[in-house]
Design a protein around this motif. Structure first.
Motif, PDB file in Angstrom:
ATOM      1  N   ASP A 188       0.840  -1.207   0.000  1.00 18.11           N
ATOM      2  CA  ASP A 188       0.000   0.000   0.000  1.00 18.11           C
ATOM      3  C   ASP A 188       0.864   1.242   0.000  1.00 18.11           C
ATOM      4  N   LEU A 189       0.224   2.354  -0.302  1.00 18.54           N
ATOM      5  CA  LEU A 189       0.939   3.624  -0.386  1.00 18.54           C
ATOM      6  C   LEU A 189       1.327   4.153   0.986  1.00 18.54           C
ATOM      7  N   ALA A 190       0.496   3.860   2.006  1.00 21.71           N
ATOM      8  CA  ALA A 190       0.711   4.444   3.325  1.00 21.71           C
ATOM      9  C   ALA A 190       2.049   4.034   3.933  1.00 21.71           C
ATOM     10  N   TRP A 191       2.424   2.757   3.807  1.00 20.40           N
ATOM     11  CA  TRP A 191       3.691   2.338   4.402  1.00 20.40           C
ATOM     12  C   TRP A 191       4.891   2.799   3.585  1.00 20.40           C
ATOM     13  N   MET A 192       4.699   3.006   2.285  1.00 19.34           N
ATOM     14  CA  MET A 192       5.776   3.615   1.506  1.00 19.34           C
ATOM     15  C   MET A 192       5.907   5.091   1.876  1.00 19.34           C
ATOM     16  N   ASP A 193       4.769   5.751   2.109  1.00 15.32           N
ATOM     17  CA  ASP A 193       4.806   7.138   2.586  1.00 15.32           C
ATOM     18  C   ASP A 193       5.553   7.223   3.917  1.00 15.32           C
ATOM     19  N   TYR A 194       5.292   6.251   4.774  1.00 18.19           N
ATOM     20  CA  TYR A 194       5.955   6.193   6.083  1.00 18.19           C
ATOM     21  C   TYR A 194       7.476   6.093   5.904  1.00 18.19           C
ATOM     22  N   ALA A 195       7.894   5.194   5.000  1.00 20.50           N
ATOM     23  CA  ALA A 195       9.326   5.009   4.751  1.00 20.50           C
ATOM     24  C   ALA A 195       9.953   6.273   4.170  1.00 20.50           C
ATOM     25  N   GLU A 196       9.225   6.923   3.281  1.00 23.02           N
ATOM     26  CA  GLU A 196       9.748   8.156   2.687  1.00 23.02           C
ATOM     27  C   GLU A 196       9.861   9.268   3.732  1.00 23.02           C
ATOM     28  N   LYS A 197       8.854   9.397   4.553  1.00 20.40           N
ATOM     29  CA  LYS A 197       8.853  10.428   5.596  1.00 20.40           C
ATOM     30  C   LYS A 197      10.015  10.229   6.558  1.00 20.40           C
ATOM     31  N   ASN A 198      10.349   8.961   6.835  1.00 19.82           N
ATOM     32  CA  ASN A 198      11.430   8.664   7.773  1.00 19.82           C
ATOM     33  C   ASN A 198      12.801   8.574   7.106  1.00 19.82           C
ATOM     34  N   GLY A 199      12.839   8.867   5.816  1.00 22.02           N
ATOM     35  CA  GLY A 199      14.120   8.936   5.115  1.00 22.02           C
ATOM     36  C   GLY A 199      14.801   7.606   4.880  1.00 22.02           C
ATOM     37  N   THR A 200      14.026   6.510   4.794  1.00 24.07           N
ATOM     38  CA  THR A 200      14.642   5.198   4.610  1.00 24.07           C
ATOM     39  C   THR A 200      14.569   4.678   3.177  1.00 24.07           C
ATOM     40  N   ILE A 201      13.942   5.440   2.279  1.00 22.00           N
ATOM     41  CA  ILE A 201      13.962   5.085   0.857  1.00 22.00           C
ATOM     42  C   ILE A 201      14.495   6.256   0.050  1.00 22.00           C
ATOM     43  N   ARG A 202      14.783   6.013  -1.217  1.00 20.16           N
ATOM     44  CA  ARG A 202      15.204   7.075  -2.134  1.00 20.16           C
ATOM     45  C   ARG A 202      13.974   7.505  -2.934  1.00 20.16           C
ATOM     46  N   PRO A 203      13.399   8.641  -2.607  1.00 20.15           N
ATOM     47  CA  PRO A 203      12.129   9.062  -3.228  1.00 20.15           C
ATOM     48  C   PRO A 203      12.171   9.102  -4.747  1.00 20.15           C
ATOM     49  N   GLU A 204      13.334   9.427  -5.308  1.00 17.93           N
ATOM     50  CA  GLU A 204      13.426   9.543  -6.760  1.00 17.93           C
ATOM     51  C   GLU A 204      13.294   8.192  -7.462  1.00 17.93           C
ATOM     52  N   THR A 205      13.426   7.086  -6.718  1.00 17.12           N
ATOM     53  CA  THR A 205      13.291   5.757  -7.311  1.00 17.12           C
ATOM     54  C   THR A 205      11.896   5.176  -7.101  1.00 17.12           C
ATOM     55  N   ARG A 206      11.070   5.858  -6.339  1.00 15.70           N
ATOM     56  CA  ARG A 206       9.750   5.329  -5.997  1.00 15.70           C
ATOM     57  C   ARG A 206       8.848   5.250  -7.232  1.00 15.70           C
ATOM     58  N   THR A 207       8.173   4.107  -7.365  1.00 10.62           N
ATOM     59  CA  THR A 207       7.293   3.912  -8.516  1.00 10.62           C
ATOM     60  C   THR A 207       6.116   3.033  -8.128  1.00 10.62           C
ATOM     61  N   ASN A 208       4.933   3.350  -8.645  1.00 11.76           N
ATOM     62  CA  ASN A 208       3.741   2.524  -8.415  1.00 11.76           C
ATOM     63  C   ASN A 208       3.676   1.460  -9.504  1.00 11.76           C
ATOM     64  N   LEU A 242      13.995   1.867  -4.011  1.00 12.28           N
ATOM     65  CA  LEU A 242      15.282   1.486  -3.437  1.00 12.28           C
ATOM     66  C   LEU A 242      15.409   2.118  -2.054  1.00 12.28           C
ATOM     67  N   THR A 243      16.079   1.419  -1.163  1.00 14.46           N
ATOM     68  CA  THR A 243      16.283   1.963   0.172  1.00 14.46           C
ATOM     69  C   THR A 243      17.464   2.941   0.171  1.00 14.46           C
ATOM     70  N   LYS A 244      17.439   3.825   1.123  1.00 13.60           N
ATOM     71  CA  LYS A 244      18.488   4.844   1.207  1.00 13.60           C
ATOM     72  C   LYS A 244      19.854   4.224   1.474  1.00 13.60           C
ATOM     73  N   GLU A 245      19.898   3.163   2.266  1.00 11.47           N
ATOM     74  CA  GLU A 245      21.172   2.580   2.678  1.00 11.47           C
ATOM     75  C   GLU A 245      21.703   1.534   1.709  1.00 11.47           C
ATOM     76  N   SER A 246      20.981   1.237   0.648  1.00 13.04           N
ATOM     77  CA  SER A 246      21.447   0.218  -0.291  1.00 13.04           C
ATOM     78  C   SER A 246      22.748   0.634  -0.957  1.00 13.04           C
ATOM     79  N   ARG A 247      23.679  -0.300  -1.017  1.00  9.33           N
ATOM     80  CA  ARG A 247      24.952  -0.065  -1.697  1.00  9.33           C
ATOM     81  C   ARG A 247      25.158  -1.050  -2.843  1.00  9.33           C
TER      82      ARG A 247
END
Length: 268
Positions: free
Chosen positions: A89-109, A229-234
């Motif tokens: 769902d969108l809500a938990w992705m929103d949660y991850a984005e708000k907390n800075g744990t994903i890269r917003p520019e990679t987010r896709t539905n 993608l997550t923010k910490e992914s290398r």
């Protein structure tokens, strides 16, 4: 024959280089790290197939971890080493984005789904899902299996739909809340609950249940699956795997399980 000092140094260097080459040749090549994917439990069948096809095509691998989107988002927030988050769902992705744990520019539905009412195979249950439906009567004292209605996406969608239909108050004391949608499905599949609310794709994956009815689209928020993608992914292969999931090559794996790939919907 006398060998000059510069020539002796060159020969020694060559010998060291050859020795190093021999040692490295004797050691096995270091395997590439797999792409670690945290994905909603309802994606398991489709994503297992897509991952296997990607590995066959590229030689690269992925490690898939399935759970409720809520649990996965919290694990990533706590530092779990994931490269890709695929939410139901969108809500938990929103949660991850708000907390800075994903890269917003990679987010896709990527996908859409539906929720359905299921019963054990052969129960011959018929319940029209319309305003005023009396699910309590249909349960006959049994439990209604659902994902956690405050956290698991399928549970939240289900509760919203029951409230819209005016059925929630009549069944809320009989709800058996599971940690993810596949666990709710299992309760019905085993006959431990006479009814359950799961995704249409989950119902299609289990021959031990029958779909009683599909909830009207307008009874709950749109069911959208985003990935990022997550923010910490290398791992550089994370972006490649996400790109593959968005490509036409991956589309059949999702459609075979009943998902609608966003961007391919038929227009009336």
């Amino acid at each position: 024959m006398t060998v000059s000092r510069p020539r002796r140094a060159w020969i020694a260097g060559l010998a060291l280089a050859l020795a190093a080459g021999a040692v490295s040749a004797a050691l096995p090549a270091r395997a590439e790290e797999p792409v670690v994917v945290f994905a909603a439990a309802s994606l398991k069948n489709a994503l297992d197939e897509a991952s296997a096809a990607w590995t066959k095509e590229t030689g690269k691998t992925s490690r898939l971890s399935y759970a409720g989107s809520n649990a996965l988002a919290k694990q990533i927030e706590s530092g779990a080493p994931a490269d890709l988050f695929f939410s139901a769902d969108l809500a938990w992705m929103d949660y991850a984005e708000k907390n800075g744990t994903i890269r917003p520019e990679t987010r896709t539905n990527l996908l859409r789904n539906a929720i359905v009412l299921v019963a054990p195979k052969g129960a011959n249950t018929k319940i029209p899902l319309e305003p005023g439906v009396d699910l309590a009567k249909a349960l006959a004292g049994g439990r209604l299996a659902m994902g956690n209605v405050e956290a698991v996406p399928a549970g939240k969608y289900g509760k919203a739909a029951l409230e819209k239909l005016g059925a929630w108050d009549g069944v809320k004391s009989q709800v058996a809340q599971a940690e993810n949608v596949r666990a709710a499905l299992l309760l019905v599949s085993r006959g431990e609950a006479p009814l359950g609310i799961v995704y249409a794709t989950d119902a299609a994956s289990d021959p031990s249940v029958d779909v009683v009815a599909t909830f009207p689209e307008g009874s709950h928020p749109p069911i959208v699956y985003p990935a990022a993608l997550t923010k910490e992914s290398r791992n550089a292969d994370g972006a490649a795997f996400l790109s593959y999931l968005r490509s036409p090559a991956a589309r059949p794996f999702f459609e075979r399980q009943g998902f609608v790939v966003i961007g391919t919907e038929k227009r009336s």
